[in-house]
Design a protein around this motif. Sequence first.
Motif, PDB file in Angstrom:
ATOM      1  N   LEU A   9     121.650  -1.304  63.995  1.00 25.48           N
ATOM      2  CA  LEU A   9     120.373  -1.588  64.664  1.00 25.48           C
ATOM      3  C   LEU A   9     119.930  -3.039  64.487  1.00 25.48           C
ATOM      4  O   LEU A   9     119.044  -3.503  65.193  1.00 25.48           O
ATOM      5  CB  LEU A   9     119.277  -0.630  64.164  1.00 25.48           C
ATOM      6  CG  LEU A   9     119.477   0.844  64.543  1.00 25.48           C
ATOM      7  CD1 LEU A   9     118.404   1.723  63.914  1.00 25.48           C
ATOM      8  CD2 LEU A   9     119.470   1.029  66.054  1.00 25.48           C
ATOM      9  N   VAL A  10     120.557  -3.774  63.585  1.00 26.61           N
ATOM     10  CA  VAL A  10     120.237  -5.200  63.461  1.00 26.61           C
ATOM     11  C   VAL A  10     120.813  -5.966  64.658  1.00 26.61           C
ATOM     12  O   VAL A  10     120.175  -6.856  65.215  1.00 26.61           O
ATOM     13  CB  VAL A  10     120.798  -5.807  62.149  1.00 26.61           C
ATOM     14  CG1 VAL A  10     120.500  -7.301  62.067  1.00 26.61           C
ATOM     15  CG2 VAL A  10     120.226  -5.099  60.930  1.00 26.61           C
ATOM     16  N   ALA A  29     116.506  -3.876  43.993  1.00 28.45           N
ATOM     17  CA  ALA A  29     117.052  -4.506  45.211  1.00 28.45           C
ATOM     18  C   ALA A  29     116.002  -4.702  46.300  1.00 28.45           C
ATOM     19  O   ALA A  29     114.984  -3.992  46.349  1.00 28.45           O
ATOM     20  CB  ALA A  29     118.183  -3.648  45.756  1.00 28.45           C
ATOM     21  N   VAL A  30     116.289  -5.678  47.164  1.00 28.43           N
ATOM     22  CA  VAL A  30     115.501  -5.877  48.381  1.00 28.43           C
ATOM     23  C   VAL A  30     116.506  -5.982  49.522  1.00 28.43           C
ATOM     24  O   VAL A  30     117.463  -6.753  49.445  1.00 28.43           O
ATOM     25  CB  VAL A  30     114.654  -7.167  48.307  1.00 28.43           C
ATOM     26  CG1 VAL A  30     113.956  -7.430  49.637  1.00 28.43           C
ATOM     27  CG2 VAL A  30     113.619  -7.064  47.188  1.00 28.43           C
ATOM     28  N   CYS A  31     116.305  -5.192  50.556  1.00 36.84           N
ATOM     29  CA  CYS A  31     117.241  -5.197  51.692  1.00 36.84           C
ATOM     30  C   CYS A  31     116.560  -5.838  52.897  1.00 36.84           C
ATOM     31  O   CYS A  31     115.441  -5.484  53.251  1.00 36.84           O
ATOM     32  CB  CYS A  31     117.649  -3.754  52.011  1.00 36.84           C
ATOM     33  SG  CYS A  31     118.722  -3.633  53.456  1.00 36.84           S
ATOM     34  N   ILE A  32     117.272  -6.790  53.507  1.00 35.04           N
ATOM     35  CA  ILE A  32     116.708  -7.486  54.672  1.00 35.04           C
ATOM     36  C   ILE A  32     117.323  -6.940  55.963  1.00 35.04           C
ATOM     37  O   ILE A  32     118.514  -6.590  55.995  1.00 35.04           O
ATOM     38  CB  ILE A  32     116.919  -9.016  54.542  1.00 35.04           C
ATOM     39  CG1 ILE A  32     116.153  -9.781  55.623  1.00 35.04           C
ATOM     40  CG2 ILE A  32     118.389  -9.386  54.589  1.00 35.04           C
ATOM     41  CD1 ILE A  32     116.053 -11.280  55.354  1.00 35.04           C
ATOM     42  N   GLY A  33     116.500  -6.839  56.991  1.00 37.92           N
ATOM     43  CA  GLY A  33     116.975  -6.359  58.287  1.00 37.92           C
ATOM     44  C   GLY A  33     116.016  -6.823  59.366  1.00 37.92           C
ATOM     45  O   GLY A  33     115.340  -7.841  59.204  1.00 37.92           O
ATOM     46  N   ARG A  34     115.985  -6.056  60.457  1.00 44.61           N
ATOM     47  CA  ARG A  34     115.065  -6.394  61.539  1.00 44.61           C
ATOM     48  C   ARG A  34     114.169  -5.200  61.811  1.00 44.61           C
ATOM     49  O   ARG A  34     114.647  -4.057  61.804  1.00 44.61           O
ATOM     50  CB  ARG A  34     115.831  -6.728  62.821  1.00 44.61           C
ATOM     51  CG  ARG A  34     116.482  -8.076  62.795  1.00 44.61           C
ATOM     52  CD  ARG A  34     116.782  -8.561  64.223  1.00 44.61           C
ATOM     53  NE  ARG A  34     117.045  -9.992  64.201  1.00 44.61           N
ATOM     54  CZ  ARG A  34     118.245 -10.540  64.402  1.00 44.61           C
ATOM     55  NH1 ARG A  34     119.273  -9.781  64.697  1.00 44.61           N
ATOM     56  NH2 ARG A  34     118.402 -11.844  64.355  1.00 44.61           N
ATOM     57  N   ALA A  35     112.898  -5.472  62.062  1.00 45.95           N
ATOM     58  CA  ALA A  35     111.963  -4.400  62.434  1.00 45.95           C
ATOM     59  C   ALA A  35     111.549  -4.600  63.884  1.00 45.95           C
ATOM     60  O   ALA A  35     111.290  -5.736  64.319  1.00 45.95           O
ATOM     61  CB  ALA A  35     110.755  -4.410  61.514  1.00 45.95           C
TER      62      ALA A  35
END
Length: 184
Positions: A14-15, A63-69
């Motif tokens: 989905l990114v 942890a921190v997870c980066i993606g797109r919203a």
Amino acid sequence: MNLTDVWLFGYGSLVWRPDFPFDEVRVATIAGWSRRFWQGSTDHRGVPGSPGRVVTLVEDPEAVCIGRAYLVDNANRAMVLRKLDFREKGGYSLRNIEVTFPENGGTKAGALVYIAGPDNSEWLGAALPDEIAEQISGSSGPSGNNDEYVKRLAGALRDIGAQDTHVFEIAALVSSLSSRRGEG
Ligand code: SIN
């Protein structure tokens, strides 16, 4: 934004391939989750009996997870969720998780996220990076080769400044396997 519009957080395909209508897209992070190639895929990047590996999120307090919203308008919400429920039917279910928008002053919002947990029938779990890469290199399914999924994900994550050592390690291993096979 109307009260009934919804944010959808993507961290895998989905990114780079949302494939649904949205009003706005933002870089977003979620705390307490790591992205891992621990989910089997028999409907997109593998087939029954020979699953590929795709990403899911696993709980990881540090942890921190980066993606797109993506902001989905209320008028499209039911249609988009129907479409995504079908696309993500291989073990994923929806969770509501708080996301942070680092490029928008660190503001926060609730977001829907598709996560495949360890109790689903396609779950593969942890393996050595070399084993994960080997499995990915040898897999393909109705949505294409598994190594294309990895390449696209790694590229899209680089575009948003992610520092995801797991994804980048697997992408490097997969790419060296494919050059060894002469696919460059
Ligand atoms: C996601 O991208 O958020 C879900 C997992 C996937 O489709 O790869």
